[in-house]
Design an enzyme around this catalytic site. Structure first.
Site, PDB file in Angstrom:
ATOM      1  N   ASP A 297      47.012  35.805  32.999  1.00 21.98           N
ATOM      2  CA  ASP A 297      47.418  37.209  32.964  1.00 21.98           C
ATOM      3  C   ASP A 297      48.617  37.464  33.875  1.00 21.98           C
ATOM      4  O   ASP A 297      49.140  38.573  33.922  1.00 21.98           O
ATOM      5  CB  ASP A 297      46.253  38.137  33.289  1.00 21.98           C
ATOM      6  CG  ASP A 297      45.665  37.919  34.671  1.00 21.98           C
ATOM      7  OD1 ASP A 297      46.174  37.072  35.419  1.00 21.98           O
ATOM      8  OD2 ASP A 297      44.681  38.606  35.007  1.00 21.98           O
TER       9      ASP A 297
ATOM     10  N   LYS B  81      38.870  31.894  31.090  1.00 19.90           N
ATOM     11  CA  LYS B  81      38.906  32.045  32.551  1.00 19.90           C
ATOM     12  C   LYS B  81      38.599  33.479  32.949  1.00 19.90           C
ATOM     13  O   LYS B  81      39.133  34.418  32.353  1.00 19.90           O
ATOM     14  CB  LYS B  81      40.260  31.648  33.138  1.00 19.90           C
ATOM     15  CG  LYS B  81      40.251  31.633  34.683  1.00 19.90           C
ATOM     16  CD  LYS B  81      41.534  31.083  35.258  1.00 19.90           C
ATOM     17  CE  LYS B  81      42.616  32.121  35.324  1.00 19.90           C
ATOM     18  NZ  LYS B  81      42.294  33.239  36.270  1.00 19.90           N
TER      19      LYS B  81
ATOM     20  N   GLU C 257      37.649  35.940  36.730  1.00 21.55           N
ATOM     21  CA  GLU C 257      37.912  35.927  38.168  1.00 21.55           C
ATOM     22  C   GLU C 257      36.728  36.432  38.986  1.00 21.55           C
ATOM     23  O   GLU C 257      35.919  37.233  38.526  1.00 21.55           O
ATOM     24  CB  GLU C 257      39.127  36.809  38.492  1.00 21.55           C
ATOM     25  CG  GLU C 257      40.445  36.237  37.985  1.00 21.55           C
ATOM     26  CD  GLU C 257      41.643  37.021  38.491  1.00 21.55           C
ATOM     27  OE1 GLU C 257      42.763  36.664  38.100  1.00 21.55           O
ATOM     28  OE2 GLU C 257      41.475  37.985  39.270  1.00 21.55           O
TER      29      GLU C 257
ATOM     30  N   GLU D 112      42.513  29.676  44.675  1.00 19.51           N
ATOM     31  CA  GLU D 112      43.889  30.122  44.917  1.00 19.51           C
ATOM     32  C   GLU D 112      44.078  30.666  46.326  1.00 19.51           C
ATOM     33  O   GLU D 112      43.265  31.456  46.820  1.00 19.51           O
ATOM     34  CB  GLU D 112      44.272  31.207  43.908  1.00 19.51           C
ATOM     35  CG  GLU D 112      45.690  31.733  44.102  1.00 19.51           C
ATOM     36  CD  GLU D 112      46.165  32.636  42.974  1.00 19.51           C
ATOM     37  OE1 GLU D 112      47.290  33.148  43.071  1.00 19.51           O
ATOM     38  OE2 GLU D 112      45.410  32.822  41.998  1.00 19.51           O
TER      39      GLU D 112
END
Length: 289
Positions: A52, A121, A123, A190
């Site tokens: 995204d 995916k 989050e 991340e």
């Protein structure tokens, strides 16, 4: 002889696990359209994420939040058409899965059916763990994402490193382990200190892909536009630029503009010829009108 390499065999999740077990680092990169997909395919990467991040890199939004499911599907379908071997990961955008298992499943099914992704995916930890479990129970391979999660960056204090205290690091690790327990096939971590990744990696039996998370992950991912230097402005600390595509592109367009203005382009080499007799006949026909 063709300059293109021979087509590679389509990778599987088992291939990723085999690579991980053998200590072969996994290579993941983002792509957002057909040409970028062709480039990363030829470069021989293992996984391609239609992230995204396209909201900012391609569509011009100021964050990932505004991008819609339909916009992400359009980009993901274009990437699918350019890929053969790498596994394709579709990123579910903000607001398309958080509210309920049913919403997550409906959105994920669109990415599988309409865009042909191999994995989905999502989050964060927290309630996202429940969404991940529901997707896995429905037979959908899932990639979890912990640490800095751009969709909720505002609540994390902005685009900044996470897990910089022991308590914060433990929370990141707990999120990752909860997602693993929910059955995810892969994890992305991340913007965390390298020590956090080093502590987490031995606790996992699924591959761990790092982005700004140090060398101890099983592989690395970077944004296509970052690593190639396509966009203007600065980049995150963890980004290494491997090319200056923007600089080369600006120079090329400027050279084109200069030649158009000077009359140097188009030259005779760029023209289509017409037989002299036909050109003369055309003039006669026009004269008679």
């Amino acid at each position: 002889m063709s300059a293109h390499p021979a087509p590679r065999t389509r990778l599987t999740l088992n291939d990723l696990r085999t690579k991980r077990d053998a200590g072969d680092p996994l290579v993941m990169v983002t792509a957002y359209d057909f040409p970028s997909a062709q480039i990363v395919e030829e470069a021989g990467v293992d996984l391609v994420l239609v992230g995204d991040s396209a909201a900012m890199t391609v569509l011009g939004y100021d964050s990932t939040v505004p991008v819609t499911v339909d916009e992400m599907l359009m980009l993901t379908k274009a990437v699918r058409r350019g890929l053969e071997a790498p596994l394709l990961v579709g990123d579910l955008p903000f607001g398309s899965y958080e509210a309920s298992d049913e919403l997550a499943l409906a959105t994920a099914q669109r990415f599988l059916k309409e865009a042909g992704v191999d994995l989905i995916k999502i989050e964060r930890g927290g309630t996202t763990v429940d969404r991940a479990r529901a997707l896995v129970n429905a037979g959908i391979p899932v990639v979890g994402h912990v640490g800095l999660t751009p969709q909720t960056a505002t609540s994390l204090g902005g685009y900044r490193a996470q897990g910089r205290t022991a308590d914060a690091a433990l929370a990141v690790i707990d999120d990752a382990l909860a997602l693993q327990d929910a059955g995810v096939s892969l994890l992305v971590i991340e913007a965390v200190p390298s020590a956090v990744t080093a502590a987490l990696a031995p606790l996992l039996h699924v591959p761990l892909i790092g982005i700004g998370a140090g060398p101890d992950a099983d592989g690395q991912v970077l944004v296509f536009h970052d690593l190639l230097g396509i966009h203007a402005g600065g980049a995150a600390k963890f980004v290494k630029r491997y090319a200056d595509v923007r600089g080369v592109s600006v120079a090329g367009v400027r050279a084109y503009a200069d030649e158009v203005r000077s009359g140097a382009y188009p030259a005779s080499a760029h023209e289509y010829a017409m037989p002299a007799a036909e050109a003369a006949r055309l003039q006669e026909m026009l004269a008679l009108r």
